[in-house]
Design a protein around this motif. Structure first.
Motif: not given
Ligand code: ZN
Length: 88
Positions: A26, A28, A31, A87
Protein backbone atom coordinates in the motif's frame (compact mmCIF):
# COMPACT_ATOMS: atom_id res chain seq x y z
CA UNK A 1 22.88 27.18 13.33
CA UNK A 2 20.76 25.23 10.91
CA UNK A 3 21.09 21.49 10.72
CA UNK A 4 19.27 18.50 9.34
CA UNK A 5 19.43 14.73 9.60
CA UNK A 6 20.77 13.90 6.17
CA UNK A 7 19.23 10.42 6.40
CA UNK A 8 15.78 12.01 6.23
CA UNK A 9 16.71 13.54 2.90
CA UNK A 10 17.80 10.20 1.43
CA UNK A 11 14.83 8.30 2.85
CA UNK A 12 12.46 10.75 1.17
CA UNK A 13 14.47 10.52 -2.02
CA UNK A 14 14.55 6.71 -2.15
CA UNK A 15 11.09 5.84 -0.83
CA UNK A 16 9.34 5.83 -4.21
CA UNK A 17 12.20 3.94 -5.83
CA UNK A 18 11.99 1.15 -3.24
CA UNK A 19 8.16 1.07 -3.29
CA UNK A 20 8.26 0.56 -7.07
CA UNK A 21 9.72 -2.88 -6.38
CA UNK A 22 6.77 -3.80 -4.15
CA UNK A 23 3.61 -3.48 -6.28
CA UNK A 24 1.57 -5.17 -3.52
CA UNK A 25 2.55 -2.66 -0.86
CA UNK A 26 0.00 0.00 0.00
CA UNK A 27 1.32 3.45 -0.87
CA UNK A 28 -1.19 5.58 1.02
CA UNK A 29 0.04 8.52 3.09
CA UNK A 30 -0.03 6.55 6.33
CA UNK A 31 1.89 3.54 5.04
CA UNK A 32 4.51 5.76 3.36
CA UNK A 33 4.91 7.64 6.61
CA UNK A 34 5.21 4.41 8.62
CA UNK A 35 7.83 3.03 6.22
CA UNK A 36 9.91 6.20 6.46
CA UNK A 37 9.72 6.28 10.27
CA UNK A 38 10.63 2.60 10.68
CA UNK A 39 13.58 2.97 8.32
CA UNK A 40 14.81 6.14 10.04
CA UNK A 41 14.66 4.49 13.45
CA UNK A 42 17.02 1.80 12.18
CA UNK A 43 19.48 4.21 10.60
CA UNK A 44 22.20 6.10 12.43
CA UNK A 45 21.33 9.77 12.12
CA UNK A 46 23.86 11.90 10.26
CA UNK A 47 23.42 15.55 10.96
CA UNK A 48 24.81 18.05 8.53
CA UNK A 49 24.94 21.80 8.63
CA UNK A 50 22.58 23.33 6.12
CA UNK A 51 24.20 26.74 6.28
CA UNK A 52 25.20 28.37 3.02
CA UNK A 53 24.42 25.36 0.91
CA UNK A 54 26.95 23.18 2.72
CA UNK A 55 24.50 20.32 2.76
CA UNK A 56 25.04 19.83 -0.96
CA UNK A 57 28.78 19.32 -0.59
CA UNK A 58 28.26 16.83 2.21
CA UNK A 59 25.62 14.95 0.26
CA UNK A 60 28.11 14.26 -2.51
CA UNK A 61 30.60 12.86 0.00
CA UNK A 62 28.21 10.57 1.83
CA UNK A 63 25.90 9.61 -0.95
CA UNK A 64 26.80 6.10 -2.04
CA UNK A 65 27.34 4.48 1.35
CA UNK A 66 24.31 6.14 2.90
CA UNK A 67 22.13 5.18 -0.05
CA UNK A 68 22.97 1.50 0.34
CA UNK A 69 22.07 1.63 4.03
CA UNK A 70 18.86 3.56 3.42
CA UNK A 71 17.66 1.24 0.66
CA UNK A 72 18.33 -1.81 2.84
CA UNK A 73 16.38 -0.32 5.75
CA UNK A 74 13.54 0.86 3.50
CA UNK A 75 13.14 -2.66 2.09
CA UNK A 76 12.88 -4.08 5.61
CA UNK A 77 10.42 -1.36 6.59
CA UNK A 78 8.25 -2.09 3.54
CA UNK A 79 8.08 -5.76 4.52
CA UNK A 80 7.06 -4.83 8.07
CA UNK A 81 4.32 -2.44 6.91
CA UNK A 82 3.04 -4.92 4.29
CA UNK A 83 2.73 -7.56 7.01
CA UNK A 84 1.19 -5.18 9.56
CA UNK A 85 -0.53 -2.18 7.92
CA UNK A 86 -2.05 0.17 10.49
CA UNK A 87 -5.36 0.25 8.63
CA UNK A 88 -7.81 -2.28 7.20
ZN1 ZN B 1 -1.87 2.19 3.48
Amino acid sequence: MEYKNYMEVIVEEKLDEVLANYPNCCTCEQCRHDIAVIALNHLHPRYVSTEKGQIFARIEEMNSQAEVEVIRQLMQAVEIVMAHPRHG
